[in-house]
Write a protein that holds these residues in place. Structure first.
Motif, short mmCIF file in Angstrom:
data_model
loop_
_atom_site.label_atom_id
_atom_site.label_comp_id
_atom_site.label_asym_id
_atom_site.label_seq_id
_atom_site.Cartn_x
_atom_site.Cartn_y
_atom_site.Cartn_z
N PHE A 49 -50.00 -20.09 15.09
CA PHE A 49 -50.43 -21.45 14.72
C PHE A 49 -50.07 -22.46 15.81
N PHE A 107 -57.59 -30.38 17.96
CA PHE A 107 -56.76 -29.83 16.88
C PHE A 107 -57.51 -28.72 16.17
N PRO A 112 -54.48 -28.77 10.56
CA PRO A 112 -54.51 -29.94 11.46
C PRO A 112 -53.15 -30.25 12.11
N HIS A 113 -52.09 -29.61 11.64
CA HIS A 113 -50.82 -29.82 12.35
C HIS A 113 -50.84 -29.11 13.70
N THR A 115 -52.10 -29.02 17.20
CA THR A 115 -52.76 -29.94 18.13
C THR A 115 -52.53 -29.49 19.57
N ALA B 179 -56.32 -34.80 12.80
CA ALA B 179 -55.42 -34.19 13.78
C ALA B 179 -53.98 -34.59 13.51
N GLY B 180 -53.10 -33.62 13.48
CA GLY B 180 -51.69 -33.89 13.28
C GLY B 180 -51.30 -34.08 11.83
N GLY B 181 -52.31 -34.07 10.94
CA GLY B 181 -52.03 -34.42 9.55
C GLY B 181 -51.84 -33.25 8.62
N GLU B 220 -43.93 -29.26 8.57
CA GLU B 220 -44.00 -28.58 9.87
C GLU B 220 -45.11 -27.52 9.89
N TRP B 221 -45.40 -26.97 8.73
CA TRP B 221 -46.48 -25.98 8.64
C TRP B 221 -47.71 -26.56 7.96
N GLY B 222 -47.74 -27.85 7.79
CA GLY B 222 -48.89 -28.49 7.16
C GLY B 222 -48.94 -28.30 5.66
N PRO B 278 -41.86 -17.82 12.89
CA PRO B 278 -42.36 -18.79 13.86
C PRO B 278 -43.48 -19.66 13.31
N SER B 279 -44.23 -19.12 12.35
CA SER B 279 -45.33 -19.90 11.79
C SER B 279 -45.72 -19.33 10.44
N ALA B 280 -46.61 -20.07 9.74
CA ALA B 280 -47.23 -19.53 8.55
C ALA B 280 -48.18 -18.43 8.97
N GLY B 281 -48.82 -17.80 7.99
CA GLY B 281 -49.80 -16.76 8.29
C GLY B 281 -49.49 -15.50 7.52
#
Ligand code: CU
Lengths: 124, 317
Positions: A49, A107, A112-113, A115, B179-181, B220-222, B278-281
């Motif tokens: 991600f 993004f 959307p996090h 980027t 973006a970023g949200g 952090e993972w949306g 390290p991330s979602a998924g």
């Protein structure tokens, strides 16, 4: 429509299909290089991600290719919508050639996090 | 004012006044039932024993079926959905309806939607869907989803209905993400929600369901909704609000005042707990353990002011 008109219409349809097929075959048969391979190229990897590198610095004319290494689809969408990929499944790629200088923030529209940014500077 | 044209389970004795009796996880679905509008949890068996005189009803939540997913975390997402449906059919008490909290498909492909819909219909129950972000990946985002599951929904697919005296609101927080949200409901939907609940008595139990958690689980993972708090503020006057979400593929819960938050497991694959990877998924688990992660939780509502409790009940192990 007479029978012969119908037949010729069918032939011309088939002709178009064959022409389309020829284009596809030519693309497949040619060397496996992006169309803009003549210019400089750069890559962004999508993994965990994250766009890596998150900020990429390239010269005008560079073709950037994003490849998704995650087991989940992602997209590459420029914030100003000047370019936008389809959903990229695992190992799918998307390329965009940057023809003008500037900063292009992008993004993932699914997550959307996620980027990234491509900074395009004038060619030397 | 509520919209009387809003979709609702037709037939099956739906009325506009009644009581939520209890809620229970079963299979990979969350089975809810309601009594008296205030939640209390117990194991399914003890709930049955404690059921008050009022005739209880149950409903079921399934989520994140990701039909089309075939990666190592679960090469057969359709197969595990099938197991979930078999569990639903085997329940001793038939649920009134099913809520699916999104990511029905993995890539919004027609055959994925077809397979999922056909299989879920085998449960023989009315199904209420909201989309996940994976359901809006077609050329014209959401067109395919809305054609299949939109019914009389508004906008990107939001709607409300009433069953057994409970008011249910299906929200969509997966469109126009910025973006970023985080997840996002948007002004139009919030305006609709305000009107939708305006005419309801504060005693009406409310169940809100949406794909991405409406509360901030892990930004952090949306995992949250940027304007979720605005939606929740409109529900503050209600005595009982239950928020059901998916997206994070694991059970999480929180009680805040009169609001109980809960996320459902996926029927397809687990995801790591926040911050543990390290991330979602999709999370690969040891062979043979997948169904533990797709497991079960039991939750009951009964009359009274006992606190909400949710008991996880893994599918296997
Ligand atoms: Cu993404």
């Amino acid at each position: 429509m007479t029978l012969s008109e119908a037949a010729s219409a069918a032939v011309s349809r088939r002709g178009r299909h064959l022409a389309a097929l020829a284009v596809v075959l030519a693309a497949v048969a040619g060397p496996v290089l992006p169309a803009a391979a003549a210019g400089p190229a750069a890559t962004v990897t999508i993994a965990n991600f994250t766009f890596e590198p998150a900020v990429l610095d390239v010269a005008v004319g560079t073709t950037v290719t994003w490849t998704n290494g995650d087991d989940i689809p992602h997209t590459v969408v420029e914030t100003g919508k000047t370019f936008k990929s389809k959903p990229l499944d695992t190992d799918d790629s998307f390329s965009h050639t940057f023809e003008s200088a500037g900063e292009f923030a992008y993004f993932c529209s699914l997550h959307p996090h996620m980027t990234g940014k491509v900074v395009v500077h004038a060619a030397d | 004012m509520r919209d009387d044209d809003a979709p609702r389970p037709d037939a099956d004795g739906i009325d506009r006044r009644g009581f939520l009796e209890c809620m229970t996880w079963a299979g990979t679905g969350l089975l809810w039932s309601v009594a008296g509008g205030l939640p209390q949890a117990a194991l399914m068996s003890s709930a049955a024993a404690a059921t008050p005189a009022a005739k209880p009803f149950t409903f079921l939540q399934i989520s994140d079926s990701h039909v089309g997913f075939s990666k190592p975390a679960n090469p057969d997402a359709l197969g595990t959905l099938k197991e979930a449906v078999a569990r639903i059919k085997a329940l001793p008490e038939k649920p009134a309806f099913v809520i699916h909290t999104g990511d029905i498909s993995h890539l919004s492909r027609d055959e994925e939607f077809d397979d999922a819909e056909k299989l879920i219909q085998e449960a023989g129950l009315p199904v209420f869907y909201v989309p996940g972000e994976h359901d809006l990946l077609d050329e014209e985002p959401g067109k395919s989803y809305l054609r299949r599951f939109g019914g009389k929904a508004r906008g990107a697919g939001w709607y409300s209905f009433d069953f057994g005296g409970v008011h249910y609101v299906g929200l969509v927080n997966v469109v126009n993400l910025q973006a970023g949200g985080l997840g996002n409901l948007g002004a139009e939907q919030l305006e609709w929600l305000a009107k939708d609940v305006a005419g309801l008595s504060s005693e009406t139990p409310i169940v809100v369901f949406a794909h991405i958690p409406l509360w901030t689980v892990y930004p952090e993972w949306g995992w949250g909704t940027s304007d979720g708090a605005q939606a929740l503020s409109m529900l503050r006057r209600f005595g009982s609000v239950t928020v059901l979400n998916g997206h994070i593929h694991q059970v999480m819960q929180k009680v805040e005042g009169n609001v109980a938050f809960h996320t459902a497991r996926s029927t397809a694959f687990p995801q790591p707990a926040p911050g543990t990877a390290p991330s979602a998924g999709p999370m690969k688990v040891p062979a043979g353990e997948l169904r533990k992660y797709l497991g079960i939780a039991t939750v009951d509502f009964v009359r009274g002011d006992a606190p909400l409790a949710i008991v996880d009940r893994p599918l296997a192990g």
